[in-house]
Design a protein around this motif. Structure first.
Motif, short mmCIF file in Angstrom:
data_model
loop_
_atom_site.label_atom_id
_atom_site.label_comp_id
_atom_site.label_asym_id
_atom_site.label_seq_id
_atom_site.Cartn_x
_atom_site.Cartn_y
_atom_site.Cartn_z
N MET A 87 -7.33 0.15 6.59
CA MET A 87 -7.51 -0.61 5.37
C MET A 87 -8.61 -1.65 5.56
N SER A 88 -9.55 -1.69 4.63
CA SER A 88 -10.63 -2.67 4.68
C SER A 88 -10.12 -4.03 4.23
N HIS A 89 -10.60 -5.09 4.88
CA HIS A 89 -10.22 -6.44 4.50
C HIS A 89 -11.25 -7.06 3.57
N ASP A 90 -12.31 -6.30 3.22
CA ASP A 90 -13.29 -6.77 2.26
C ASP A 90 -12.57 -7.08 0.96
N SER A 133 -12.69 -4.43 -1.82
CA SER A 133 -11.93 -3.23 -1.46
C SER A 133 -10.42 -3.47 -1.59
N VAL A 134 -9.96 -4.65 -1.20
CA VAL A 134 -8.54 -4.98 -1.30
C VAL A 134 -8.11 -4.93 -2.77
N VAL A 135 -8.89 -5.56 -3.65
CA VAL A 135 -8.55 -5.58 -5.07
C VAL A 135 -8.66 -4.19 -5.68
N ARG A 136 -9.68 -3.43 -5.31
CA ARG A 136 -9.81 -2.06 -5.82
C ARG A 136 -8.57 -1.24 -5.44
N ASP A 137 -8.16 -1.32 -4.17
CA ASP A 137 -6.97 -0.59 -3.73
C ASP A 137 -5.74 -1.05 -4.49
N ALA A 185 2.66 -2.86 -2.82
CA ALA A 185 2.31 -4.27 -3.02
C ALA A 185 2.42 -5.07 -1.74
N ASP A 186 3.42 -4.78 -0.91
CA ASP A 186 3.58 -5.55 0.32
C ASP A 186 2.43 -5.34 1.30
N ARG A 187 1.69 -4.26 1.15
CA ARG A 187 0.53 -3.98 2.01
C ARG A 187 -0.71 -4.74 1.55
N LEU A 188 -0.77 -5.05 0.24
CA LEU A 188 -1.99 -5.61 -0.34
C LEU A 188 -1.84 -7.04 -0.87
N MET A 189 -0.62 -7.56 -0.84
CA MET A 189 -0.37 -8.91 -1.34
C MET A 189 0.21 -9.78 -0.23
N ARG A 200 -5.42 -9.86 2.05
CA ARG A 200 -4.36 -9.68 1.06
C ARG A 200 -4.60 -10.61 -0.14
N ILE A 201 -4.14 -10.16 -1.30
CA ILE A 201 -4.24 -11.01 -2.49
C ILE A 201 -3.29 -12.18 -2.33
N ALA A 202 -3.82 -13.40 -2.46
CA ALA A 202 -3.03 -14.61 -2.28
C ALA A 202 -2.82 -15.39 -3.58
N GLU A 203 -3.73 -15.19 -4.54
CA GLU A 203 -3.67 -15.95 -5.78
C GLU A 203 -4.47 -15.20 -6.83
#
Length: 138
Positions: free
Chosen positions: A1-4, A7-11, A25-29, A119-122
């Motif tokens: 998984m890219s941390h860019d 890319s995080v938001v696209r995924d 969601a737990d993988r990306l948030m 990860r999405i934080a806000e």
């Protein structure tokens, strides 16, 4: 998984928000996400866990069926990412105490996400809520 951040938001949009697999969601948030609901009539800030966000997507699936989410714009600068999408579904479940009409429903949404540590934080989200109500009441 890219941390860019982009890319995080696209995924996130393609997998979680689209309803394809909300449990990701737990993988990306982040463990807790600050969600700013930007609306003129009633701005609010809430916190959500990835599990709560997944439940929120499940509620959308119950209301609009297996909707289609199309990303219209997606770009970022630093840790912030802007996204605008169009969601198309069918009104198959209760929405704001309005019984299912079976009508097609289109929602236009824009959001700025802040990504930290991959990860999405806000986020700050704006949804055309009045346009949705007009479609449901038509």
């Amino acid at each position: 998984m890219s941390h860019d951040p982009v890319s995080v938001v696209r995924d996130f949009l393609r997998v979680v928000r689209s309803g394809a697999d909300p449990r990701q969601a737990d993988r990306l948030m982040a463990t807790t996400v600050i969600a700013h609901q930007v609306q003129a009539e009633d701005p609010a800030t809430i916190t959500r866990t990835p599990r709560e966000y997944a439940e929120h997507v499940e509620e959308m699936l119950a209301a609009y069926g297996p909707f289609r989410l199309e990303i219209d714009e997606l770009f970022g600068s630093g840790d912030k990412v802007y996204a605008r999408w169009t969601q198309n579904g069918v009104h198959v479940g209760n929405v704001d105490d309005i019984a299912p009409t079976g009508r097609p429903v289109t929602q236009v949404t824009s959001c700025v996400y802040r990504v930290a540590d991959g990860r999405i934080a806000e986020y700050w989200i704006q949804i055309d809520r009045w346009g949705l109500r007009a479609q449901l009441a038509a």
